[in-house]
Design a protein around this motif. Structure first.
Motif, mmCIF file in Angstrom:
data_model
loop_
_atom_site.group_PDB
_atom_site.id
_atom_site.type_symbol
_atom_site.label_atom_id
_atom_site.label_comp_id
_atom_site.label_asym_id
_atom_site.label_seq_id
_atom_site.Cartn_x
_atom_site.Cartn_y
_atom_site.Cartn_z
ATOM 1 N N ALA A 3 0.831 -1.202 0.000
ATOM 2 C CA ALA A 3 0.000 0.000 0.000
ATOM 3 C C ALA A 3 0.868 1.257 0.000
ATOM 4 O O ALA A 3 0.556 2.246 -0.668
ATOM 5 C CB ALA A 3 -0.931 -0.005 1.216
ATOM 6 N N LEU A 4 1.963 1.213 0.751
ATOM 7 C CA LEU A 4 2.885 2.361 0.750
ATOM 8 C C LEU A 4 3.512 2.547 -0.624
ATOM 9 O O LEU A 4 3.699 3.682 -1.093
ATOM 10 C CB LEU A 4 3.970 2.159 1.806
ATOM 11 C CG LEU A 4 3.506 2.175 3.268
ATOM 12 C CD1 LEU A 4 4.657 1.834 4.193
ATOM 13 C CD2 LEU A 4 2.908 3.528 3.629
ATOM 14 N N VAL B 145 -5.558 -1.099 4.636
ATOM 15 C CA VAL B 145 -6.096 0.012 5.420
ATOM 16 C C VAL B 145 -4.990 0.653 6.261
ATOM 17 O O VAL B 145 -4.854 1.887 6.312
ATOM 18 C CB VAL B 145 -7.252 -0.466 6.317
ATOM 19 C CG1 VAL B 145 -7.671 0.646 7.275
ATOM 20 C CG2 VAL B 145 -8.443 -0.893 5.469
ATOM 21 N N LEU B 146 -4.159 -0.161 6.918
ATOM 22 C CA LEU B 146 -3.067 0.370 7.732
ATOM 23 C C LEU B 146 -2.065 1.154 6.875
ATOM 24 O O LEU B 146 -1.622 2.241 7.248
ATOM 25 C CB LEU B 146 -2.343 -0.768 8.460
ATOM 26 C CG LEU B 146 -3.109 -1.468 9.578
ATOM 27 C CD1 LEU B 146 -2.290 -2.641 10.116
ATOM 28 C CD2 LEU B 146 -3.438 -0.501 10.701
ATOM 29 N N GLY B 147 -1.700 0.594 5.710
ATOM 30 C CA GLY B 147 -0.724 1.245 4.844
ATOM 31 C C GLY B 147 -1.221 2.567 4.298
ATOM 32 O O GLY B 147 -0.496 3.579 4.339
ATOM 33 N N ALA C 20 -1.474 5.174 7.120
ATOM 34 C CA ALA C 20 -0.153 5.726 7.450
ATOM 35 C C ALA C 20 0.295 6.711 6.386
ATOM 36 O O ALA C 20 0.859 7.776 6.694
ATOM 37 C CB ALA C 20 0.872 4.595 7.597
ATOM 38 N N GLY C 21 0.051 6.387 5.104
ATOM 39 C CA GLY C 21 0.459 7.272 4.020
ATOM 40 C C GLY C 21 -0.318 8.570 3.973
ATOM 41 O O GLY C 21 0.153 9.565 3.416
ATOM 42 N N SER D 99 -3.830 9.102 -0.497
ATOM 43 C CA SER D 99 -3.667 7.942 0.376
ATOM 44 C C SER D 99 -4.927 7.708 1.209
ATOM 45 O O SER D 99 -5.326 6.563 1.437
ATOM 46 C CB SER D 99 -2.459 8.132 1.296
ATOM 47 O OG SER D 99 -1.267 8.214 0.550
ATOM 48 N N LEU D 100 -5.552 8.804 1.674
ATOM 49 C CA LEU D 100 -6.821 8.673 2.381
ATOM 50 C C LEU D 100 -7.878 8.068 1.465
ATOM 51 O O LEU D 100 -8.657 7.190 1.873
ATOM 52 C CB LEU D 100 -7.283 10.045 2.887
ATOM 53 C CG LEU D 100 -8.668 10.106 3.534
ATOM 54 C CD1 LEU D 100 -8.718 9.219 4.776
ATOM 55 C CD2 LEU D 100 -9.038 11.551 3.884
#
Length: 481
Positions: free
Chosen positions: A16-17, A161-163, A166-167, A299-300
């Motif tokens: 995801a990042l 979702v976590l990645g 965070a981004g 990212s959101l």
């Protein structure tokens, strides 16, 4: 099964990042937008070569540490090394002689590219053995297999979702103040901080699996213990693939064609979604605060996309029944994909007109533009859920009907995903430059491809039997690493 499946969260966190931050980041190092997409060629190449070779090799590994655990350990270490190279590319380049006052920093770019390619190879090294490990633990039990696949898909969603969360957070670098240096600005420092969390999560999950989950040494049957003279495991694997391609029946060829065109539509979005938010929607240039704000907003949007994707994945089977079959569902969502990609032109033009009237909106567009762009990400979660499941389900159905092996058929379907990614990675930058730069030309190309794939899905795909479609609920979500 829960422990092994949880590694998917660590893999997807880093993935995801990659999707949300690395295309913008490489441009801060001075790589022009027209060339940025070439760096993404590693993903499909490693998916085409590394993952099947590693999977095949892990099937035949006779290490006393187990069949799967040596590859999981090697993959986790490689991910950690790659992330350190990517995060510290600017600093290493500066120490090696890069002039940070110049736009392009060649040494930093070289370090980044090496780290990026190692990261993609390592992700593919991890994913195949983890899925195979789940198969070992299920031991052929259908109920356990469905449970394992559900766990894996759930943790993929958690990692996404976590990645993306965070981004999307602007101040993550404040947790690690040392990340911001002379050569590494706030955007770069945020990327470092995200990757620190990624390393900790992945290594913690892998250590649990390596120490707590039993992976017995593999002892082949006598007839399997020797590979034919002059052949390696790699040559045997690709020999089997060549035979499988020659024996493919028409339904699988048609499915691979529709899948390939569908992914030609998806990859411009995959490569340039956050860059589009930074450039066209928020009106910034690389390195400016307006651009960084747009990337974080993108990212959101990707996080919201993942939430919709997870929910929509649960409704693929009933939606298929509602519209008269899965191929009709696939066609409908590809029309939605085409409309959404075409809508990026409208969102961009509205944002540009507003900035022309009020320059204060640069980096902070109106609420209408923000809502419209985030709605774009949310709606795309529905066609993405179908794209991640229906082609794999149809491949399983067609392989059953023809008597072909499911595992190899699904592996061959992956070819129709990675080859379009290679094509888009190679042409999208020059294609955008040909029509004036920015990301809209690639999105319009994707919209046209989505419309074509919708028509082809209806016209050329055979109708599966209803009893075969009913088996879709037991199939796991695919991916395109």
């Amino acid at each position: 099964m829960v422990a092994v499946s949880s590694i998917a969260a660590g893999i997807q966190f880093g993935w995801a990042l990659q999707l949300s931050l690395l295309t913008p980041y490489v441009q801060t190092l001075g790589v022009p937008h027209v060339w940025a997409s070439f760096i993404w060629l590693c993903g499909p190449i490693s998916g085409l070569l590394v993952q099947p070779i590693v999977g095949y090799s892990s099937d035949h590994c006779q290490s006393s540490f187990g069949r799967r655990r040596p590859f999981i350990l090697a993959g986790a270490i490689a991910v950690a090394v790659a992330i350190i190279l990517i995060g510290y590319a600017s600093d290493i380049g500066h120490m090696a002689g890069d002039d940070i006052t110049k736009k392009t920093r060649p040494r930093a770019v070289a370090i980044f590219v090496i780290g990026f390619w190692i990261l993609d190879v390592a992700n593919n090294m991890l994913q195949g053995p983890c899925r195979a490990f789940l198969g070992d633990l299920a031991a052929g039990d259908p109920k356990k297999t469905r449970t394992a696949n559900a766990f894996f898909s759930f943790f993929m969603a958690v990692g996404n979702v976590l990645g993306y969360a965070a981004g999307s957070y602007n101040d993550l670098h404040k947790i690690f103040p040392f990340t911001q240096t002379e050569a590494c600005n706030i955007f770069c420092a945020n990327l470092k901080s995200c990757f620190f969390f990624s390393i900790v999560l992945l290594l913690a999950l892998c250590i649990i699996v390596l120490t707590c989950v039993n992976d017995p040494k593999f002892t082949p049957a006598p007839k399997e213990s020797k590979i034919e003279d002059g052949k390696t495991q790699v040559s045997c694997f690709y020999g089997e693939c060549c035979v499988a391609f020659r024996e493919l029946e028409k339904p699988m060829w048609m499915l691979m064609l529709v899948t390939a065109i569908t992914w030609i539509a998806w990859f411009p979005y995959v490569l340039f979604d956050t860059d589009w938010m930074g450039r066209e929607v928020y009106g910034g240039d690389v390195g400016q605060k307006a651009y960084d704000n747009g990337v974080h907003a993108g990212s959101l949007g990707l996080m919201l996309n993942s939430v919709v994707l997870a929910v929509a994945s649960l409704g693929v089977e009933p939606m298929g029944r509602l519209v008269g079959g899965v191929k009709w569902l696939w066609a409908i969502v590809n029309v939605i994909l085409a409309i959404c990609l075409a809508a990026t032109v409208l969102i961009t033009r509205v944002a540009e007109r507003e900035r022309a009237k009020n320059p204060a909106l640069i980096g902070n567009p109106s609420m209408d533009v923000k809502v419209g762009s985030l709605a774009f990400f949310c709606v795309l979660g529905i066609p993405l859920a179908v794209t991640y499941s229906v082609p794999f389900a149809l491949a399983s159905i067609y392989s059953n009907s023809s008597g072909a092996g499911q595992g190899l058929s699904l592996g061959l379907l992956n070819v129709s995903i990675v080859i379009p990614q290679m094509i888009i990675s190679a042409i999208s930058g020059p294609w955008d430059a040909l029509f004036g730069g920015g990301n809209l030309p690639a999105f319009v190309l994707g919209a046209a491809a989505a419309a074509i794939s919708a028509v082809l899905a209806i016209v050329i795909l055979p109708n599966p039997k209803k009893e075969d479609e009913a088996k879709m609920s037991s199939l796991n979500m695919g991916s395109f690493h």
